[in-house]
Structures are given as C-alpha cells and as structure tokens.
Write a protein that holds these residues in place. Structure first.
Motif, PDB file in Angstrom:
ATOM      1  N   ASN A   1       0.817  -1.204   0.000  1.00 40.92           N
ATOM      2  CA  ASN A   1       0.000   0.000   0.000  1.00 40.92           C
ATOM      3  C   ASN A   1       0.859   1.265   0.000  1.00 40.92           C
ATOM      4  O   ASN A   1       0.501   2.270  -0.619  1.00 40.92           O
ATOM      5  CB  ASN A   1      -0.955   0.002   1.193  1.00 40.92           C
ATOM      6  N   GLN A   2       1.987   1.221   0.683  1.00 38.76           N
ATOM      7  CA  GLN A   2       2.902   2.362   0.650  1.00 38.76           C
ATOM      8  C   GLN A   2       3.437   2.579  -0.766  1.00 38.76           C
ATOM      9  O   GLN A   2       3.507   3.721  -1.253  1.00 38.76           O
ATOM     10  CB  GLN A   2       4.071   2.129   1.617  1.00 38.76           C
ATOM     11  N   LEU A   3       3.787   1.497  -1.425  1.00 44.29           N
ATOM     12  CA  LEU A   3       4.263   1.588  -2.803  1.00 44.29           C
ATOM     13  C   LEU A   3       3.161   2.109  -3.724  1.00 44.29           C
ATOM     14  O   LEU A   3       3.406   2.964  -4.587  1.00 44.29           O
ATOM     15  CB  LEU A   3       4.742   0.219  -3.287  1.00 44.29           C
ATOM     16  N   LEU A   4       1.947   1.611  -3.528  1.00 49.49           N
ATOM     17  CA  LEU A   4       0.837   2.035  -4.374  1.00 49.49           C
ATOM     18  C   LEU A   4       0.531   3.517  -4.187  1.00 49.49           C
ATOM     19  O   LEU A   4       0.342   4.253  -5.167  1.00 49.49           O
ATOM     20  CB  LEU A   4      -0.408   1.191  -4.062  1.00 49.49           C
ATOM     21  N   ASP A   5       0.498   3.959  -2.947  1.00 57.38           N
ATOM     22  CA  ASP A   5       0.227   5.386  -2.690  1.00 57.38           C
ATOM     23  C   ASP A   5       1.264   6.274  -3.366  1.00 57.38           C
ATOM     24  O   ASP A   5       0.932   7.325  -3.927  1.00 57.38           O
ATOM     25  CB  ASP A   5       0.207   5.653  -1.185  1.00 57.38           C
TER      26      ASP A   5
ATOM     27  N   GLY B   1      15.039  -4.455  -2.902  1.00 55.41           N
ATOM     28  CA  GLY B   1      14.868  -5.906  -2.886  1.00 55.41           C
ATOM     29  C   GLY B   1      13.533  -6.322  -2.300  1.00 55.41           C
ATOM     30  O   GLY B   1      12.871  -7.246  -2.797  1.00 55.41           O
ATOM     31  N   LEU B   2      13.114  -5.630  -1.232  1.00 59.94           N
ATOM     32  CA  LEU B   2      11.830  -5.942  -0.613  1.00 59.94           C
ATOM     33  C   LEU B   2      10.684  -5.601  -1.561  1.00 59.94           C
ATOM     34  O   LEU B   2       9.734  -6.373  -1.716  1.00 59.94           O
ATOM     35  CB  LEU B   2      11.683  -5.159   0.697  1.00 59.94           C
ATOM     36  N   ALA B   3      10.792  -4.438  -2.208  1.00 58.55           N
ATOM     37  CA  ALA B   3       9.750  -4.033  -3.150  1.00 58.55           C
ATOM     38  C   ALA B   3       9.625  -5.031  -4.294  1.00 58.55           C
ATOM     39  O   ALA B   3       8.516  -5.393  -4.714  1.00 58.55           O
ATOM     40  CB  ALA B   3      10.049  -2.639  -3.696  1.00 58.55           C
ATOM     41  N   ARG B   4      10.768  -5.501  -4.789  1.00 55.09           N
ATOM     42  CA  ARG B   4      10.756  -6.468  -5.883  1.00 55.09           C
ATOM     43  C   ARG B   4      10.191  -7.816  -5.449  1.00 55.09           C
ATOM     44  O   ARG B   4       9.556  -8.526  -6.233  1.00 55.09           O
ATOM     45  CB  ARG B   4      12.172  -6.659  -6.430  1.00 55.09           C
ATOM     46  N   SER B   5      10.452  -8.193  -4.206  1.00 57.04           N
ATOM     47  CA  SER B   5       9.931  -9.477  -3.734  1.00 57.04           C
ATOM     48  C   SER B   5       8.423  -9.432  -3.547  1.00 57.04           C
ATOM     49  O   SER B   5       7.728 -10.430  -3.761  1.00 57.04           O
ATOM     50  CB  SER B   5      10.612  -9.875  -2.420  1.00 57.04           C
ATOM     51  N   ILE B   6       7.887  -8.279  -3.165  1.00 58.61           N
ATOM     52  CA  ILE B   6       6.452  -8.136  -2.955  1.00 58.61           C
ATOM     53  C   ILE B   6       5.730  -7.880  -4.278  1.00 58.61           C
ATOM     54  O   ILE B   6       4.598  -8.348  -4.489  1.00 58.61           O
ATOM     55  CB  ILE B   6       6.172  -6.999  -1.954  1.00 58.61           C
ATOM     56  N   CYS B   7       6.389  -7.157  -5.180  1.00 57.89           N
ATOM     57  CA  CYS B   7       5.801  -6.851  -6.491  1.00 57.89           C
ATOM     58  C   CYS B   7       6.776  -7.300  -7.579  1.00 57.89           C
ATOM     59  O   CYS B   7       7.453  -6.468  -8.197  1.00 57.89           O
ATOM     60  CB  CYS B   7       5.525  -5.352  -6.619  1.00 57.89           C
TER      61      CYS B   7
END
Length: 232
Positions: free
Chosen positions: A11-15, A43-49
């Motif tokens: 949600n933080q990334l989406l916002d 790395g965390l962002a890539r693993s989640i998305c």
C-alpha cells in the motif's frame, strides 16, 4: 483491522506510485519512483511486487473492490429490485475510484496481450464480489452466466465512463441502466424458451449437459475453473 507487513508495504508503494501514474502510466519508471519516494528497500519491493507496476495496478483495482464491498454492506438496498441492486453495485464500484487517470492507464495496460488475462480476471473478480455481496447462492451454470453477463456490463460501462464528461456522470448511469435492461430482456426470452414445451424438448439435450456444470468450490475459494458432475 491491522494490516500485515506485506500489505502495508504494498500500500505504501501504491500510494507513492499513484502520484506518477498520470504521467508515466503503470510503468517501470513509476515503480522505481514509488520505491524511491516510499523509502522501501528495492529488494523488498521487488519481492512483494515481482512484476513491478503491474502488481501495483492489480492492487489498485483490488483496493477499489474492497471499497465497493464496504459501501454495499453498509447500504440499505433491501427494497430495491434486484436489477437495481446490480446497477447500484456497479455505480458504487465506479464512484469509489479516486483517480480516473489511473483507471485509464490501467485499461491501456491490461489491453496489452501479455496482461489481458490479468485484466479479464480483475473484471471477473469484481463481478464475482458483486454477486456474492448481494447474496447470490447459485451453484450451477447460472453461477458462470451471471458473472459473465455482468462482466460485459461492467467492462463496457467503465469504458463509457472514461469518456464521460456529463454532470455527475449521469450519462454513464443512463448507459449502465440501458445495458442492464438489455440483459433483463435476454433473461425474459430465455424464460419464455424454457416455458415453451416444444422448445424445451429441442433444448433438452444441451440443458442436461449444462445441468452438470457446477460452480467452483468456495472452500477454499478458487478462480474460474468449475467442476463436472457426471451421471451417477
């Protein structure tokens, strides 16, 4: 309800991404800007998305679905005809959209061949949620036809809405009601066919085959595949 860390990060990334979608679409540039501005480790962002902005576009759609369901559950629709409940649900789904340009960009994204399946699943999922929230209990071929028909209505209404500049989107709501009226006319014809003894005999074979198609199991919930009940 407390968000899981996974959902919180997404949600933080989406916002953060929504600020860039009107300019760069649901693109890699938007995804990288979202990472930079949210402070999420790459790395965390890539693993989640793993698919970057495509996953965020899907999450944006799911966020709208959740808002629609919440509004439907709090609304008092008891005295409405069922066709009006359906129309209201589609209208609610559109009204909860906070960023029209994000939807426009998403429509372009999911029109691409490599993402068309995702787009179809999102529309189907929205219509499935509408029927479930309104209390649909069908467990046969009607489970599929209801959702397929509503998918056509919903998809065409979204496209109309994207080009609508009428006051209060009134032209879109008029279009929506016309589409639902068309569906109701088809259902009336289908009922007349089933009530006609001659036509009933003609379609006895196909109807028997269709009667063996069952809705997918709801525990656990699955996507599109149903099941086949052969003769005992």
């Amino acid at each position: 309800m407390t968000q899981a860390p996974y959902d919180k990060v997404k949600n933080q990334l989406l916002d953060a991404a929504l600020l860039h979608v009107p300019f760069d679409g649901w693109s890699e540039a938007t995804f990288m800007a979202a990472i930079a501005e949210s402070g999420i480790e790459t790395g965390l962002a890539r693993s989640i998305c793993p698919r970057g902005a495509v996953d965020l576009a899907i999450e944006f759609h799911h966020r709208g679905d959740a808002a629609m369901v919440a509004r439907l559950k709090s609304a008092k629709l008891g005295e409405l005809r069922f066709r009006d409940k359906i129309a209201t649900a589609v209208q609610y789904r559109i009204e909860v959209i906070e960023d029209k340009e994000a939807v426009r960009r998403g429509t372009a994204l999911f029109a691409l061949p490599q993402h068309a399946t995702d787009g179809a699943k999102l529309i189907w999922g929205t219509c499935d949620l509408i029927w479930d929230t309104l209390g649909d209990t069908s467990d046969d071929i009607n489970w599929y036809t209801k959702r397929a028909t509503l998918s056509g209505v919903y998809g065409s209404t979204i496209l109309y809405w994207l080009g609508d500049d009428s006051v209060g989107n009134q032209a879109t709501w008029d279009f929506l009601n016309r589409r639902i009226d068309n569906v109701m006319q088809f259902e009336k014809i289908k009922a007349q066919v089933n009530d006609n003894p001659i036509l009933k005999q003609v379609f006895a074979g196909p109807n028997w085959v269709l009667s063996k198609v069952k809705a997918p199991s709801r525990m656990p919930r699955v996507d599109l595949p149903g099941s086949w009940n052969g003769p005992n």
